[in-house]
Design a protein around this motif. Structure first.
Motif, PDB file in Angstrom:
ATOM      1  N   LYS A  47       9.495 -12.370 -35.881  1.00 12.71           N
ATOM      2  CA  LYS A  47       9.998 -13.681 -35.467  1.00 12.71           C
ATOM      3  C   LYS A  47      11.174 -13.498 -34.505  1.00 12.71           C
ATOM      4  CE  LYS A  47      11.827 -18.044 -37.206  1.00 12.71           C
ATOM      5  NZ  LYS A  47      12.251 -18.821 -38.393  1.00 12.71           N
ATOM      6  N   ASP A  48      11.140 -14.233 -33.394  1.00 15.95           N
ATOM      7  CA  ASP A  48      12.179 -14.192 -32.359  1.00 15.95           C
ATOM      8  C   ASP A  48      12.314 -12.808 -31.717  1.00 15.95           C
ATOM      9  OD1 ASP A  48      12.797 -16.874 -32.911  1.00 15.95           O
ATOM     10  OD2 ASP A  48      14.198 -16.283 -34.495  1.00 15.95           O
ATOM     11  N   GLU A  50      11.073 -11.614 -29.053  1.00  7.49           N
ATOM     12  CA  GLU A  50      11.213 -11.648 -27.598  1.00  7.49           C
ATOM     13  C   GLU A  50      12.684 -11.759 -27.195  1.00  7.49           C
ATOM     14  OE1 GLU A  50       9.472 -14.206 -23.803  1.00  7.49           O
ATOM     15  OE2 GLU A  50       9.014 -14.785 -25.868  1.00  7.49           O
ATOM     16  N   SER A  51      13.460 -12.522 -27.963  1.00  5.92           N
ATOM     17  CA  SER A  51      14.866 -12.705 -27.631  1.00  5.92           C
ATOM     18  C   SER A  51      15.695 -11.462 -27.931  1.00  5.92           C
ATOM     19  CB  SER A  51      15.429 -13.906 -28.408  1.00  5.92           C
ATOM     20  OG  SER A  51      15.390 -13.651 -29.807  1.00  5.92           O
ATOM     21  N   ARG A  52      15.150 -10.558 -28.739  1.00  9.32           N
ATOM     22  CA  ARG A  52      15.906  -9.361 -29.106  1.00  9.32           C
ATOM     23  C   ARG A  52      15.807  -8.265 -28.059  1.00  9.32           C
ATOM     24  NH1 ARG A  52      13.477 -10.318 -34.419  1.00  9.32           N
ATOM     25  NH2 ARG A  52      12.185  -8.444 -34.227  1.00  9.32           N
ATOM     26  N   LYS A 108       5.275 -16.698 -31.619  1.00  9.43           N
ATOM     27  CA  LYS A 108       6.101 -17.891 -31.427  1.00  9.43           C
ATOM     28  C   LYS A 108       5.622 -19.042 -32.305  1.00  9.43           C
ATOM     29  CE  LYS A 108       7.648 -17.281 -26.638  1.00  9.43           C
ATOM     30  NZ  LYS A 108       7.529 -17.808 -25.250  1.00  9.43           N
TER      31      LYS A 108
END
Length: 408
Positions: A47-48, A50-52, A108
């Motif tokens: 989860k999330d 991509e932002s990491r 997502k």
């Protein structure tokens, strides 16, 4: 084994929108054995993810070959590598950027969901089957009633004509009762012959087919829990699907790889198709009894015996079907033939597996033709694609509807 399918996510091309449904299938086949969207497994939760990652291009490279990214000295990649005891993530050089984008979109969508939602509601008995039921019987009854009404009205009309003729002094013969009327009798015989013939043909065509067949198994095994919620890769249990004709029923040792440690069931409540609640811990105890495992002593204390699973999917003896050809050369997902297997507590046969069903699939399914050595001998089709005479190749075009392909 893997340390970040989490990396399995990247921006999607502006030409083609990402498909979360395709991403889900690819994720389950390649990533689910080590990753979950909401919780840590062998690798981190996705989860999330991509932002990491600071650079999506770097994320693509990580998925294709994590060792190459580590060699560049990237801080985030190396920190992640060290966090998971320097366990390298399996490389996925065969995944295209579009497929990675599909996985990203699935992550997502799945990440936005509440992982605890809908875990306790019991299904209504027969609910799933009621939605799919048709109204053939109702229509048949209505048709029969209307036919009887029509016969009665015709008889009334005949009687009224006689009364009108008698009143006007016109001699009219007595109407023949409908059960003695040769025209009516011939019509009824013809209708019965047609209806009987229809059901006889349908019955003959359906011999050996068992769509929606859902036998009761010796142990209640939920694919929804194992392959869905816990996202265990299908190939972990059915290792033959990519290597042989048969997908194989997993041995008890495969089950015990996990259940030596997992002694109690703590997932969402389980229910049979009839709505009866199932004790998951008691089902695990059945497994221990079959294999002779003592969970308290932590060892095998008696000889094991095989679990007599009931086979669900059966093909006639004269039909040849090869799992590996479909999953490796054809690159088909399990769901193509088995339906939403990750949502089934009790597995049922999704498709009728008839000849017509297979042929229609072969006529419409496009093969993974480019960069696939399996199809390298089809030089004319390769040339036709280069000449833009065709834009894709279906199974039918490579001989998928020839009799000898499936019949001995």
């Amino acid at each position: 084994m893997l340390i970040l399918c989490a990396s399995i996510v990247i921006p999607f091309s502006s030409v083609k929108a990402a498909d979360p449904a395709k991403g889900k299938a690819i994720f389950q086949q390649n990533c689910a054995s080590c990753h979950n969207v909401h919780k840590k497994l062998t690798g981190p939760a996705l989860k999330d993810v991509e932002s990491r990652w600071p650079d999506k291009k770097l994320l693509h490279q990580w998925i294709h070959n994590s060792a190459a990214v580590l060699a560049t000295g990237d801080k985030y990649a190396n920190d992640l590598f060290n966090e998971y005891n320097k366990t390298a993530m399996t490389a996925f050089p065969a995944l295209t950027n579009e497929e990675i984008d599909d996985i990203l979109e699935y992550v997502k969508v799945e990440g936005a969901k509440d992982p605890n939602a809908g875990k306790t509601a019991a299904p209504e008995a027969g609910g799933a089957q009621d939605k799919g039921s048709d109204n053939s019987l109702l229509f048949g009854i209505i048709t029969l009633v209307l036919a009887v009404v029509a016969l009665i009205l015709m008889q009334i009309n005949s009687n009224l004509n006689k009364l009108a003729g008698d009143k006007e002094g016109v001699p009219t013969p007595d109407p023949v009762p409908f059960y003695k009327n040769k025209a009516y009798i011939a019509l009824v015989i013809l209708v019965l012959f047609m209806v009987g013939g229809y059901f006889t043909i349908q019955g003959a065509i359906g011999l050996g087919r068992q769509k929606d067949y859902m036998p009761e198994q010796p142990i209640f095994y939920s694919h929804k829990v194992h392959a869905g919620i816990n996202q265990i890769n299908c190939l972990y249990c059915h290792a033959g699907a990519e290597k042989s004709k048969h997908a194989m029923i997993p041995s008890e040792n495969i089950c015990m790889n996990c259940h030596k440690a997992i002694k109690e069931y703590s997932g969402p409540e389980l229910f049979t198709a009839e709505g009866k609640k199932v004790d998951g811990t008691a089902e695990i105890a059945k497994l221990y009894d079959y294999v002779g495992w003592d969970p308290e002593a932590g060892k095998y204390t008696k000889p094991g015996r095989p679990i007599e699973w009931t086979k669900i999917h059966n093909l006639p003896d004269h039909v040849y079907f090869n799992h590996s050809q479909h999953t490796v050369a054809g690159k088909q997902q399990c769901q193509t033939c088995h339906g939403a297997i990750t949502e089934m507590d009790e597995v049922h046969q999704f498709a009728d597996l008839s000849m017509g069903w297979c042929i229609n699939c072969h006529r419409t399914t496009k093969v993974q033709f480019a960069d696939n050595n399996y199809y390298s001998i089809f030089e004319k089709l390769h040339q036709d694609i280069k000449d833009k005479k065709i834009d894709s190749v279906t199974v039918e075009m490579v001989g998928g509807t020839e009799c000898q392909k499936c019949h001995y």
